[in-house]
Design a protein around this motif. Structure first.
Motif, PDB file in Angstrom:
ATOM      1  N   VAL A  80      64.896 127.876   4.931  1.00 17.75           N
ATOM      2  CA  VAL A  80      64.195 127.208   4.013  1.00 17.75           C
ATOM      3  C   VAL A  80      63.605 126.176   4.686  1.00 17.75           C
ATOM      4  O   VAL A  80      64.086 125.190   4.993  1.00 17.75           O
ATOM      5  CB  VAL A  80      65.189 126.534   2.857  1.00 17.75           C
ATOM      6  N   TRP A 120      64.373 121.838   4.088  1.00 19.68           N
ATOM      7  CA  TRP A 120      65.524 121.635   3.540  1.00 19.68           C
ATOM      8  C   TRP A 120      66.064 120.357   3.822  1.00 19.68           C
ATOM      9  O   TRP A 120      66.262 119.833   4.802  1.00 19.68           O
ATOM     10  CB  TRP A 120      66.571 122.633   3.644  1.00 19.68           C
ATOM     11  N   ASP A 176      71.114 126.443  -5.479  1.00 21.69           N
ATOM     12  CA  ASP A 176      69.518 126.625  -5.145  1.00 21.69           C
ATOM     13  C   ASP A 176      69.229 127.036  -3.845  1.00 21.69           C
ATOM     14  O   ASP A 176      68.254 127.771  -3.804  1.00 21.69           O
ATOM     15  CB  ASP A 176      69.068 125.025  -5.326  1.00 21.69           C
ATOM     16  N   ARG A 212      66.946 130.357  -2.705  1.00 17.09           N
ATOM     17  CA  ARG A 212      65.713 130.178  -1.733  1.00 17.09           C
ATOM     18  C   ARG A 212      65.740 130.702  -0.534  1.00 17.09           C
ATOM     19  O   ARG A 212      64.546 130.802   0.015  1.00 17.09           O
ATOM     20  CB  ARG A 212      65.390 128.625  -1.925  1.00 17.09           C
ATOM     21  N   ARG A 231      68.068 138.240  -3.420  1.00 17.54           N
ATOM     22  CA  ARG A 231      67.551 137.213  -4.335  1.00 17.54           C
ATOM     23  C   ARG A 231      67.472 137.330  -5.697  1.00 17.54           C
ATOM     24  O   ARG A 231      68.083 136.605  -6.656  1.00 17.54           O
ATOM     25  CB  ARG A 231      66.099 136.749  -3.670  1.00 17.54           C
TER      26      ARG A 231
END
Length: 328
Positions: free
Chosen positions: A40, A43, A99, A103, A110
């Motif tokens: 991500v 992050w 979360d 992501r 997903r």
């Protein structure tokens, strides 16, 4: 257990007995989180630090001298209880792993993660009423019944007890301090209320243990311990830890919720759907067009238009009242 060494500064640091399952799951959880954080973009590092700290607290609770001596000293058991039911869940929630899971994954994975996180199961389990009842049942059930005796004599029951502490604390605090995509966020008033009534549970159980004049868990007496506090004194220390320590930790979370409430876009005006509904009904009873409009809105106080209409209604009511006073 009867041959265990006295608790000293040396044994407090050196007495580690990490369970095999925890030795596998905790590093695996850290590795998974690190993998997701790298996938991500940008992050936040503070979330990673919070999650890793949460795993470290779990390791401390289940693998260090805290766990080793929890079967000998009830006060040490209570330290383990507070670490698992409040400290570790708070840090894990601040890390926002749900979360991150949504992501960091792609495609079908997903989709499965999203359906699980936003599904009815997690939403129901973290519902304020369900989460509170679960928390109350775990706290009272493991300390005011014979469950604690079973946990002292069975490693499997003890492991289940540790899991119950973490899960119940996590479900209670997830909708209170979390920002995970599981449901519509709770109004801050409801979050604050949930924490305060949970404090009552800790207080009642802690005071009950403080007022107990006999050893309710014979397994502690069976250890043959000849050092440290007496059985009743140790029990009372544990009760005081639950009462005072639990309430202090809860108050720290209360401060966080109040801070977020005050700094929220509504400036502390989000009272929740129940109180908001009552206010809409009261406004609807005035007969004013603006009040009727406000009463029909679901997002009152959430935008500038509603605020202007509310102020206009107050001005009209004041003007009408002034005209009535001037009329003969």
């Amino acid at each position: 257990m009867s041959a265990i060494e006295p608790l000293t500064w040396h044994t407090l640091v050196s007495a580690w007995t990490m369970p095999s399952l925890a030795a596998v799951l905790l590093p695996a959880g850290a590795a998974w989180y690190a993998w997701g954080a790298m996938r991500v973009e940008r992050w936040p590092k503070q979330r990673t630090a919070a999650f890793v700290a949460g795993l470290a607290v779990i390791a401390l609770a289940v693998g260090s001298s805290v766990n080793t001596y929890s079967g000998v000293l009830f006060s040490m058991h209570m330290a383990q209880h507070l670490l698992l039911i409040m400290v570790a869940p708070t840090l894990i929630i601040f890390g926002r792993p749900l979360d991150l899971a949504g992501r960091a994954t792609t495609g079908r994975v997903r989709h499965v993660v999203t359906r699980t996180v936003r599904g009815r199961g997690l939403a129901m389990a973290s519902h304020p009423v369900v989460a509170f009842l679960c928390y109350a049942a775990v706290v009272a059930g493991t300390h005011l019944t014979s469950f604690q005796q079973d946990a002292l004599t069975s490693p499997w029951v003890h492991a289940g007890e540790e899991a119950l502490y973490f899960i119940s604390g996590y479900l209670l605090l997830l909708p209170v301090i979390g920002h995970e995509p599981i449901r519509r966020p709770l109004p801050h008033f409801i979050r604050l209320t949930l924490l305060l009534i949970s404090m009552v549970v800790d207080t009642v159980v802690g005071l009950t243990l403080l007022m107990t004049t006999f050893e309710p868990f014979p397994a502690y007496a069976a250890t043959g311990r000849t050092w440290g506090p007496g059985l009743i004194e140790d029990l009372h220390w544990g009760g005081a830890a639950m009462w005072i320590g639990g309430d202090v930790l809860m108050l720290a979370l209360v401060a966080i919720v109040i801070g977020r409430w005050v700094n929220s876009p509504g400036g502390g005006a989000d009272l929740g759907p129940w109180l908001e509904s009552a206010r809409r009904c009261a406004l609807a009873g005035t007969g004013d067009q603006a009040s009727t409009y406000l009463a029909s809105r679901e997002d009152i106080d959430e935008d500038d238009e509603a605020l202007r209409a509310y102020n206009a209604m107050l001005a009209r009511l004041a003007a009408d009242d002034a005209r009535q006073r001037r009329s003969p």
